[in-house]
Design a protein around this motif. Structure first.
Motif, mmCIF file in Angstrom:
data_model
loop_
_atom_site.group_PDB
_atom_site.id
_atom_site.type_symbol
_atom_site.label_atom_id
_atom_site.label_comp_id
_atom_site.label_asym_id
_atom_site.label_seq_id
_atom_site.Cartn_x
_atom_site.Cartn_y
_atom_site.Cartn_z
ATOM 1 N N VAL A 118 81.263 35.663 23.164
ATOM 2 C CA VAL A 118 82.628 35.865 22.675
ATOM 3 C C VAL A 118 83.052 34.679 21.822
ATOM 4 O O VAL A 118 82.849 33.532 22.202
ATOM 5 C CB VAL A 118 83.608 36.040 23.855
ATOM 6 N N CYS A 119 83.660 34.970 20.678
ATOM 7 C CA CYS A 119 84.292 33.947 19.843
ATOM 8 C C CYS A 119 85.779 34.284 19.821
ATOM 9 O O CYS A 119 86.218 35.165 19.079
ATOM 10 C CB CYS A 119 83.708 33.958 18.435
ATOM 11 N N LEU A 120 86.542 33.605 20.666
ATOM 12 C CA LEU A 120 87.970 33.914 20.774
ATOM 13 C C LEU A 120 88.759 33.650 19.490
ATOM 14 O O LEU A 120 89.603 34.465 19.125
ATOM 15 C CB LEU A 120 88.587 33.145 21.939
ATOM 16 N N PRO A 121 88.507 32.537 18.771
ATOM 17 C CA PRO A 121 89.304 32.310 17.558
ATOM 18 C C PRO A 121 89.139 33.421 16.514
ATOM 19 O O PRO A 121 90.065 33.716 15.767
ATOM 20 C CB PRO A 121 88.757 30.985 17.012
ATOM 21 N N HIS A 122 87.952 34.062 16.482
ATOM 22 C CA HIS A 122 87.691 35.108 15.493
ATOM 23 C C HIS A 122 87.800 36.511 16.089
ATOM 24 O O HIS A 122 87.542 37.494 15.392
ATOM 25 C CB HIS A 122 86.306 34.926 14.875
ATOM 26 N N LYS A 123 88.137 36.603 17.388
ATOM 27 C CA LYS A 123 88.274 37.881 18.092
ATOM 28 C C LYS A 123 86.998 38.710 18.005
ATOM 29 O O LYS A 123 87.044 39.934 17.881
ATOM 30 C CB LYS A 123 89.479 38.661 17.571
ATOM 31 N N MET A 124 85.845 38.038 18.061
ATOM 32 C CA MET A 124 84.551 38.690 17.934
ATOM 33 C C MET A 124 83.825 38.714 19.266
ATOM 34 O O MET A 124 83.837 37.743 20.005
ATOM 35 C CB MET A 124 83.678 37.961 16.909
ATOM 36 N N VAL A 125 83.172 39.850 19.554
ATOM 37 C CA VAL A 125 82.367 40.001 20.760
ATOM 38 C C VAL A 125 81.016 40.569 20.358
ATOM 39 O O VAL A 125 80.943 41.557 19.618
ATOM 40 C CB VAL A 125 83.036 40.955 21.778
ATOM 41 N N VAL A 126 79.945 39.933 20.847
ATOM 42 C CA VAL A 126 78.589 40.459 20.688
ATOM 43 C C VAL A 126 78.189 40.948 22.075
ATOM 44 O O VAL A 126 78.181 40.175 23.027
ATOM 45 C CB VAL A 126 77.600 39.375 20.206
ATOM 46 N N GLU A 127 77.855 42.244 22.186
ATOM 47 C CA GLU A 127 77.489 42.818 23.483
ATOM 48 C C GLU A 127 76.145 43.517 23.374
ATOM 49 O O GLU A 127 75.869 44.205 22.397
ATOM 50 C CB GLU A 127 78.543 43.819 23.946
ATOM 51 N N ILE A 128 75.332 43.351 24.401
ATOM 52 C CA ILE A 128 74.034 44.012 24.452
ATOM 53 C C ILE A 128 74.208 45.378 25.113
ATOM 54 O O ILE A 128 74.800 45.488 26.180
ATOM 55 C CB ILE A 128 73.011 43.164 25.250
ATOM 56 N N THR B 155 70.010 46.957 21.619
ATOM 57 C CA THR B 155 70.869 46.760 20.456
ATOM 58 C C THR B 155 71.981 45.762 20.775
ATOM 59 O O THR B 155 72.482 45.735 21.894
ATOM 60 C CB THR B 155 71.524 48.101 20.046
ATOM 61 N N ALA B 156 72.347 44.966 19.773
ATOM 62 C CA ALA B 156 73.513 44.090 19.876
ATOM 63 C C ALA B 156 74.632 44.728 19.066
ATOM 64 O O ALA B 156 74.469 44.989 17.870
ATOM 65 C CB ALA B 156 73.197 42.704 19.336
ATOM 66 N N VAL B 157 75.745 45.011 19.722
ATOM 67 C CA VAL B 157 76.903 45.611 19.054
ATOM 68 C C VAL B 157 77.943 44.514 18.846
ATOM 69 O O VAL B 157 78.361 43.852 19.797
ATOM 70 C CB VAL B 157 77.498 46.763 19.883
ATOM 71 N N VAL B 158 78.342 44.315 17.593
ATOM 72 C CA VAL B 158 79.315 43.277 17.248
ATOM 73 C C VAL B 158 80.647 43.946 16.947
ATOM 74 O O VAL B 158 80.724 44.815 16.076
ATOM 75 C CB VAL B 158 78.842 42.461 16.018
ATOM 76 N N THR B 159 81.682 43.539 17.690
ATOM 77 C CA THR B 159 83.020 44.073 17.442
ATOM 78 C C THR B 159 83.972 42.930 17.112
ATOM 79 O O THR B 159 83.800 41.813 17.592
ATOM 80 C CB THR B 159 83.563 44.836 18.676
ATOM 81 N N VAL B 160 84.941 43.250 16.278
ATOM 82 C CA VAL B 160 85.999 42.296 15.947
ATOM 83 C C VAL B 160 87.325 42.993 16.218
ATOM 84 O O VAL B 160 87.600 44.056 15.649
ATOM 85 C CB VAL B 160 85.924 41.836 14.478
ATOM 86 N N ASP B 161 88.083 42.420 17.121
ATOM 87 C CA ASP B 161 89.389 42.967 17.502
ATOM 88 C C ASP B 161 89.267 44.435 17.911
ATOM 89 O O ASP B 161 90.099 45.265 17.559
ATOM 90 C CB ASP B 161 90.386 42.789 16.357
ATOM 91 N N GLY B 162 88.166 44.763 18.611
ATOM 92 C CA GLY B 162 87.930 46.109 19.120
ATOM 93 C C GLY B 162 87.257 47.062 18.166
ATOM 94 O O GLY B 162 86.902 48.176 18.538
ATOM 95 N N GLU B 163 87.032 46.668 16.914
ATOM 96 C CA GLU B 163 86.422 47.529 15.901
ATOM 97 C C GLU B 163 84.954 47.149 15.719
ATOM 98 O O GLU B 163 84.641 45.973 15.492
ATOM 99 C CB GLU B 163 87.167 47.357 14.574
#
Length: 119
Positions: free
Chosen positions: A96-106, A32-40
């Motif tokens: 990681v997309c720093l400008p949008h505070k987004m992280v995609v993690e496997i 699964t890929a979990v997408v978070t934005v600013d920790g959410e």
């Protein structure tokens, strides 16, 4: 170059390749890929086929999954590092997309593991 310099370079290269093989061979394929934005958590996508548009107050990203891999296909950030990042597929890999505070993690079992719990 002296003979000892060449020997040291060859030893360093062999060690580097060995370490790389050790870590890449032992990595588990993700589910699964979990997408978070600013920790959410904003989305959880199965790696076989999924698509999500992640809109934030800073911009948007489109995350796509297929053939066991996750990648960012489009973003409106200036530098486009997340779009240019290689496809990820192993547990623990991130985009990681720093400008949008987004992280995609496997993740492996479909559940994101918290690094820190604040109570």
């Amino acid at each position: 170059m002296k003979k000892t310099d060449i020997i040291l370079i060859v030893i360093a290269l062999i060690a580097a390749v060995g370490i790389w093989l050790f870590y890449s061979a032992g990595a588990e394929k993700g589910l699964t890929a979990v997408v978070t934005v600013d920790g959410e958590v904003r989305a959880e996508l199965p790696l076989d086929d999924g698509n999500a548009t992640i809109e934030t107050e800073w911009g948007y990203n489109i995350v796509h999954t297929e053939n066991g891999q996750a990648f960012v296909t489009e973003a409106d950030c200036r530098d486009q590092i997340c779009v240019d990042h290689k496809k990820i597929e192993k547990v623990g890999e991130t985009i990681v997309c720093l400008p949008h505070k987004m992280v995609v993690e496997i993740v492996g079992d479909g559940e994101a593991v918290a690094d820190v719990v604040v109570g």
